[in-house]
Motif scaffolding. Structure first.
Motif, PDB file in Angstrom:
ATOM      1  N   GLY A  28       0.829  -1.191   0.000  1.00 30.25           N
ATOM      2  CA  GLY A  28       0.000   0.000   0.000  1.00 30.25           C
ATOM      3  C   GLY A  28       0.864   1.241   0.000  1.00 30.25           C
ATOM      4  N   LEU A  29       0.485   2.249  -0.783  1.00 36.06           N
ATOM      5  CA  LEU A  29       1.293   3.464  -0.932  1.00 36.06           C
ATOM      6  C   LEU A  29       0.388   4.687  -0.982  1.00 36.06           C
ATOM      7  CD1 LEU A  29       3.963   5.026  -1.750  1.00 36.06           C
ATOM      8  CD2 LEU A  29       3.298   4.545  -4.123  1.00 36.06           C
ATOM      9  N   ILE A  30       0.798   5.731  -0.288  1.00 34.64           N
ATOM     10  CA  ILE A  30       0.161   7.029  -0.436  1.00 34.64           C
ATOM     11  C   ILE A  30       1.247   8.085  -0.472  1.00 34.64           C
ATOM     12  CG2 ILE A  30      -0.184   7.285   2.072  1.00 34.64           C
ATOM     13  CD1 ILE A  30      -2.756   8.867   1.343  1.00 34.64           C
ATOM     14  N   THR A  31       1.145   9.029  -1.390  1.00 32.46           N
ATOM     15  CA  THR A  31       2.173  10.038  -1.562  1.00 32.46           C
ATOM     16  C   THR A  31       1.556  11.354  -1.994  1.00 32.46           C
ATOM     17  OG1 THR A  31       4.212  10.604  -2.755  1.00 32.46           O
ATOM     18  CG2 THR A  31       2.580   9.313  -3.953  1.00 32.46           C
ATOM     19  N   GLY A  32       2.195  12.448  -1.602  1.00 31.00           N
ATOM     20  CA  GLY A  32       1.706  13.759  -1.967  1.00 31.00           C
ATOM     21  C   GLY A  32       2.317  14.825  -1.078  1.00 31.00           C
ATOM     22  N   PRO A  33       1.846  16.094  -1.217  1.00 26.49           N
ATOM     23  CA  PRO A  33       2.378  17.178  -0.374  1.00 26.49           C
ATOM     24  C   PRO A  33       1.825  17.044   1.045  1.00 26.49           C
ATOM     25  CG  PRO A  33       0.624  17.983  -1.780  1.00 26.49           C
ATOM     26  CD  PRO A  33       0.864  16.584  -2.196  1.00 26.49           C
ATOM     27  N   ILE A  34       2.690  17.290   2.031  1.00 24.08           N
ATOM     28  CA  ILE A  34       2.248  17.167   3.417  1.00 24.08           C
ATOM     29  C   ILE A  34       2.043  18.532   4.062  1.00 24.08           C
ATOM     30  CG2 ILE A  34       4.624  16.937   4.270  1.00 24.08           C
ATOM     31  CD1 ILE A  34       3.517  14.984   6.363  1.00 24.08           C
ATOM     32  N   PHE A  35       2.928  19.484   3.809  1.00 29.56           N
ATOM     33  CA  PHE A  35       2.687  20.869   4.209  1.00 29.56           C
ATOM     34  C   PHE A  35       3.689  21.779   3.502  1.00 29.56           C
ATOM     35  CE2 PHE A  35       6.339  20.912   6.953  1.00 29.56           C
ATOM     36  CZ  PHE A  35       6.373  19.672   7.574  1.00 29.56           C
ATOM     37  N   GLU A  36       3.427  23.060   3.605  1.00 36.40           N
ATOM     38  CA  GLU A  36       4.207  24.028   2.853  1.00 36.40           C
ATOM     39  C   GLU A  36       5.339  24.591   3.708  1.00 36.40           C
ATOM     40  OE1 GLU A  36       3.564  28.135   0.214  1.00 36.40           O
ATOM     41  OE2 GLU A  36       1.878  27.174   1.235  1.00 36.40           O
ATOM     42  N   LEU A  37       6.537  24.636   3.081  1.00 33.63           N
ATOM     43  CA  LEU A  37       7.705  25.252   3.696  1.00 33.63           C
ATOM     44  C   LEU A  37       8.014  26.557   2.950  1.00 33.63           C
ATOM     45  CD1 LEU A  37      10.002  22.122   4.158  1.00 33.63           C
ATOM     46  CD2 LEU A  37       8.621  23.257   5.906  1.00 33.63           C
ATOM     47  N   PRO A  38       8.855  27.409   3.522  1.00 36.03           N
ATOM     48  CA  PRO A  38       9.160  28.681   2.857  1.00 36.03           C
ATOM     49  C   PRO A  38       9.670  28.520   1.434  1.00 36.03           C
ATOM     50  CG  PRO A  38       9.929  28.743   5.116  1.00 36.03           C
ATOM     51  CD  PRO A  38       9.464  27.342   4.877  1.00 36.03           C
ATOM     52  N   SER A  39      10.405  27.408   1.168  1.00 37.65           N
ATOM     53  CA  SER A  39      10.965  27.219  -0.167  1.00 37.65           C
ATOM     54  C   SER A  39      10.116  26.307  -1.042  1.00 37.65           C
ATOM     55  CB  SER A  39      12.393  26.655  -0.065  1.00 37.65           C
ATOM     56  OG  SER A  39      13.227  27.551   0.614  1.00 37.65           O
ATOM     57  N   GLY A  40       8.961  25.910  -0.551  1.00 34.04           N
ATOM     58  CA  GLY A  40       8.101  25.037  -1.340  1.00 34.04           C
ATOM     59  C   GLY A  40       7.461  23.971  -0.472  1.00 34.04           C
TER      60      GLY A  40
END
Length: 1022
Positions: free
Chosen positions: A552-564
């Motif tokens: 099983g796999l889940i992937t994506g953005p977790i939160f925003e940092l100053p550089s992205g």
């Protein structure tokens, strides 16, 4: 192509800064598939452009080495990509051909010349990256594990057979050349090979290829059909392939079909029928005239004609060779002819076996591949892939043979053992016994070859569902099942029939096991059809393996940092793998009703593991990002001592310029012990070995004065290679459930520089360390270790362990150490009467013993030049080993092995290609340079008199091969290609020290004897 939320994927593509690993080199090509065109467009799209063109269908992809998808082709770990188009241009017909050409493939494996003779895995093909062995690389298909080949390599190691993967189904092969256990778990120590199959095919392509070799034999035919269809919510892709290759034998090659072809000047025929006088071999020489009379009386030979000196071989006479019906020649063997130490072995019935050897097996393969996807909703897709292959191979093998010691009772007292009476009165009556070894190779017209039929089948099923969650997160749940079977049917001699016809009954004479020689047939008697039917039988070996995985796999953005945005990939995995090797009753029989000279080991077991892994991609600055990964694998504790294992990995990407990437990575990897090393049942086998330790004692004992027991002042020094004859020794082997995992550490630093739009290059330094290396023990290795483990007193002549000379130092062995004590317990010696102390058996297993490291440089450059007469594409890759070390245990010295005589791995490999393309015509010249390796038998000259390892020896010249391919396309539908593989047909570098067939290192230059091959292929797109 099915599109899942184009807007979300476009946003992801825009903000993604990198990937944990991707392609190391932009290999320029003149014609690209639809997928490559799309990927190239993605690569050239800037972040700003992507944000302003949200309606474009920009697909991010998962590249080997990371679960996080990305839209760039360079990352922290180097990955090489070989496309199906690359394979065509370089003349690679299979995945094995392509992977064998990698510059990182510097190691030694069983080449075609040895694999086609027999062994454990004669129908399998594999490579050895970094010289670390074929079991240190993880092989995947579409990111999924593949079941191990059921028959272990060299009877021990697990590996994946590359020969059964259909080329028709391959889209590209991605090779990660650093450790990746933090992503994939066990086995990814020296790298990962991920074979990506074709998908989303909308047309139908049929191709037919015919080829042959220019020196004879090896005709080939291949037919491929690739087709597909798609609708609004589904796609289906199918590939079918049939391939047939004819065998090649040494008799088809004039440079290896005779003993006269050996560069070392092999000047005698192989022993076809021979009787070896074992008393002469032990150093007892009888009166020649008396023996002649005895021979005539016992054998009835009236034309006996002995040489003037007593010989090791008993002369059968020319007439007996003729009467045997074997077709063998009455000949003589003289070693070192013309030199002062000329040694006359004697006369025998000889034959030249060189031309009977196999170069390449006959092989037939049928494979089918089907891939499908179905859109359940706008955000969910169901998918399934199936790959099936059946491969049949036919192995000619060597001649059947009988070879065994005999001690025969002779009532008339003409036995050769009467010489024992000169030693002691205890041997009174020994004149009634004759001690000899009888050997006969049965010619092809007599019993045929020891041929085998091998049936391999493989099945790979992968199914699951994937989609996108909350417009941001990709997820995938899948189940994969992989299974292989290996059935082998071999022609062998029945043990009880050999005893009855030739050897007689087994007995014991003064603690020496022997046969009495009272068989029903003489060794020189012609073979009849009735004898053939009685002697021959078919051995059956059935093996299978499987691997089940749920992931099983889940992937994506977790939160925003100053550089992205920070991205993550979370995976959970369950896997269960197993295998079984089943032998027929005869192979397992220990009561004289087995297969003559053949034993075997069964094995079987299962193991289970659970794993969870996390990857993070952290944008630290606009020009700096980090990739961090960690994975924990928990193994079934009932099988090995692996238990739980955590594998971390970290990498840094620094982009000071848009055109320049500087990268560094560090990680830990591991490899669970091979299944057969764990689960092999106790079994026996026979191997040749020289008991150096006992030979040394007997050598000095023979020089002592009979009266005083003292050694003379001019005592000769024992030379292991000259003063110790090998003997047949029984080995007892079994698996071990106390093995620990092999532990690896990987380091890498490098850069990728796009100098211009048409020129890019990369350079990467790597270092791989492996500790707790699992090794299979050999009988000869154990006996040699015992010899170097002896504690010798070279000063005190009254000491029980006094020896007049020290042995050459082995800094990796410490006499009296725990390693030496444990080794001594594996050797079972018994007093063998007049023959002295002899090895009865040796117990071998598998142990964690060593530390191994390798360090080197990978470099690549690619250049595209547009001229008035067409486009030119240049690609060059180079791998150079800077250092390699080996250490037996913590007590031993670490030895630098790169330049030592026993390291047959190439220190450097270079490959490259030049392609010219103009409209519908393209021509590619590709080549490979394999660097120098040591000669086969280096002389005993020492660069440092205090060290065993720094011997002076020569290295062979580099080895070059070149391929030429061309293709022409008509009307966009028909394409015709021509290929010449190994254009100049060079022979491997000459080695005057290599006295045995094929007269060169077949492990490093495997397949070189095939020579030049030519082929034509027509491809039509409907």
């Amino acid at each position: 192509m099915i599109k899942i939320n184009k807007l979300a994927r476009s946003i992801q593509a825009a903000i993604m800064l990198g990937t944990l690993a991707s392609a190391n080199s932009h290999a320029f090509a003149e014609d690209k598939s639809a997928q490559e065109v799309e990927r190239s467009a993605v690569e050239q799209t800037t972040v700003e452009q992507t944000k302003s063109e949200l309606n474009e269908d920009i697909e991010v992809v998962e590249v080997t080495g990371s679960r996080i998808k990305a839209n760039v082709l360079e990352g922290v770990s180097p990955v090489t990509v070989i496309t199906s188009d690359d394979m065509l241009k370089k003349g690679f017909a299979t995945a094995y051909d392509a992977l064998k050409d990698l510059t990182q493939n510097t190691g030694v494996t069983q080449g075609a010349e040895w694999g086609s003779q027999g062994g454990f895995t004669p129908n399998a093909q594999t490579v050895s990256l970094r010289g670390l062995g074929n079991n240190q690389v993880l092989v995947l298909i579409n990111g999924r594990r593949v079941a191990d080949y059921p028959a272990p390599y060299n009877g021990a190691s697990n590996f994946v057979n590359l020969s059964s993967i259909p080329a028709a189904a391959i889209s590209n092969i991605q090779i990660l050349t650093s450790g990746a256990s933090a992503i994939y778990g066990s086995d990814a120590v020296a790298g990962v090979m991920n074979i990506i199959t074709k998908k989303d095919v909308d047309d139908t392509t049929f191709s037919a290829k015919l080829g042959t070799t220019t020196e004879g034999g090896g005709d080939e035919a291949r037919f491929q059909l690739v087709t597909g269809t798609s609708g609004d919510d589904y796609t289906v892709t199918m590939a079918v392939e049939y391939q047939k290759q004819d065998p090649i034998f040494a008799e088809d090659r004039d440079f290896m079909d005779s003993v006269d072809d050996g560069p070392a000047g092999h000047n005698y025929l192989d022993r076809g029928i021979v009787i070896v006088d074992e008393m002469v071999k032990l150093g007892f020489y009888q009166d020649k005239d008396n023996v002649d009379e005895d021979w005539t009386e016992h054998h009835g030979a009236d034309d006996k004609d002995h040489d003037e000196s007593w010989t090791l071989y008993r002369d059968p006479t020319q007439q007996r060779c003729i009467d045997s019906g074997s077709g063998y020649e009455w000949t003589e063997r003289i070693m070192n002819e013309g030199e002062d130490d000329e040694d006359n072995y004697g006369k025998y019935c000889g034959t030249d076996l060189s031309g009977t050897n196999s170069i390449r097996n006959e092989r037939e393969t049928v494979s089918v591949y089907i891939s499908s996807e179905y859109e359940l909703s706008d955000d969910i897709i169901a998918y399934a892939d199936v790959m099936y292959a059946q491969q049949d191979a036919y192995l000619r093998g060597s001649f059947h043979y009988v070879n065994s010691p005999i001690i025969e009772y002779r009532a008339n007292g003409d036995g050769n053992m009467k010489a024992l009476q000169e030693i002691s009165d205890d041997y009174a009556g020994s004149e009634y016994w004759d001690y000899r070894t009888e050997q006969r190779l049965f010619a092809e017209h007599e019993l045929g070859f020891r041929n085998s039929r091998i049936e391999d089948t493989g099945l790979q099923i992968n199914t699951g569902v994937k989609g996108i969650l909350l417009d941001e997160f990709d997820w995938d749940i899948n189940f994969s099942r992989s299974e292989n079977s290996n059935d082998k049917y071999s022609s062998l001699l029945k043990e009880e029939q050999v005893y009855q016809m030739y050897l007689g009954s087994k007995g014991d004479y003064w603690n020496v096991d022997y046969y009495d020689g009272l068989g029903t047939h003489d060794l020189y008697e012609p073979i009849t059809s009735a004898m053939k039917d009685a002697l021959l039988g078919t051995q059956v070996t059935l093996a299978d393996s499987y691997s089940n995985t749920v992931n099983g796999l889940i992937t994506g953005p977790i939160f925003e940092l100053p550089s992205g945005d920070m991205y993550f990939a979370l995976t959970a995995e369950w896997n269960k793998q197993g295998y079984d090797i089943n032998l027929d009753d005869r192979t397992l029989n220990n009561d004289g009703f087995g297969w003559f000279g053949v034993t075997g080991t069964e094995g079987g077991g299962d193991r289970e593991r659970y794993a969870v892994g996390l990857e993070l991609q952290l944008p630290i600055l606009d020009t700096l990002s980090a990739q961090v990964a960690g994975r924990y694998d928990q193994y079934d504790d009932d099988t090995t001592d692996v238990g739980g294992r955590f594998s971390p990995q970290i990498g840094l990407e620094y982009r000071p310029l848009d055109e320049l990437l500087v990268r560094a990575n560090w990680g830990q990897s591991f490899r669970a012990p091979d299944m057969h090393r764990v689960f092999a049942t106790e079994g026996g086998y026979y191997s040749s070995g020289a008991d150096l330790s006992v030979c040394e004692d007997q050598f000095y004992e023979n020089q002592r004065d009979d009266a005083t027991g003292e050694l003379p002042d001019d005592v000769e020094q024992f030379e292991p290679s000259e003063d110790c004859y090998p003997q047949s020794i029984k080995g007892n082997s079994s698996g071990s459930k106390t093995l620990k995992e092999e532990e690896g550490t990987n380091y890498g630093v490098g850069f990728v520089w796009d100098v211009t739009d048409d020129l890019n290059m990369s350079v990467d330094w790597y270092q791989i360390e492996i500790e707790q290396l699992v090794q299979g023990e050999s009988i000869q290795g154990i006996l040699e270790l015992d010899y170097y483990c002896k504690v010798r007193d070279t000063e005190n002549e009254d000491a029980d362990n006094y020896y007049p000379f020290p042995v050459n130092e082995r800094p990796d062995i410490v006499p009296g150490s725990q390693q030496c004590q444990e080794n001594a317990e594996k050797i079972n010696r018994e007093e063998a009467g007049f023959a002295g102390e002899q090895v009865e058996s040796v117990s071998t297993s598998h142990v964690n013993v060593a530390k191994q490291t390798t360090e080197g440089i990978d470099a690549k450059v690619a250049y595209h030049y547009e001229s008035n007469i067409g486009d030119w594409y240049f690609n060059l890759a180079w791998t150079h080993t800077l250092d390699s070390t080996y250490q037996v245990d913590d007590e031993s010295e670490e030895i630098h092995t790169r330049d030592l005589f026993f390291n047959k791995s190439a220190r450097s490999v270079v490959n490259g290609s030049v392609t010219w393309a103009d409209d519908d015509l393209s021509i590619t010249l590709s080549g490979r340079r394999t660097g120098s390796i040591p000669i086969w038998n280096p002389p005993q000259e020492f660069g440092d008199e205090d060290s065993y390892f720094y011997e002076k020896y020569d290295r062979l010249d580099p080895y070059y091969t070149f391929n030429l391919t061309s293709s022409y396309a008509w009307n966009g539908s028909l394409k015709v290609s021509a290929q010449v593989i190994n254009i100049f047909n060079p022979k491997p570098p000459g080695d005057d020290t290599h006295t045995s067939w094929p007269y060169y290192n077949a492990g490093q230059y495997g397949g070189a004897s095939v020579g030049r091959s030519v082929s034509m292929e027509a491809t039509y797109v409907f």
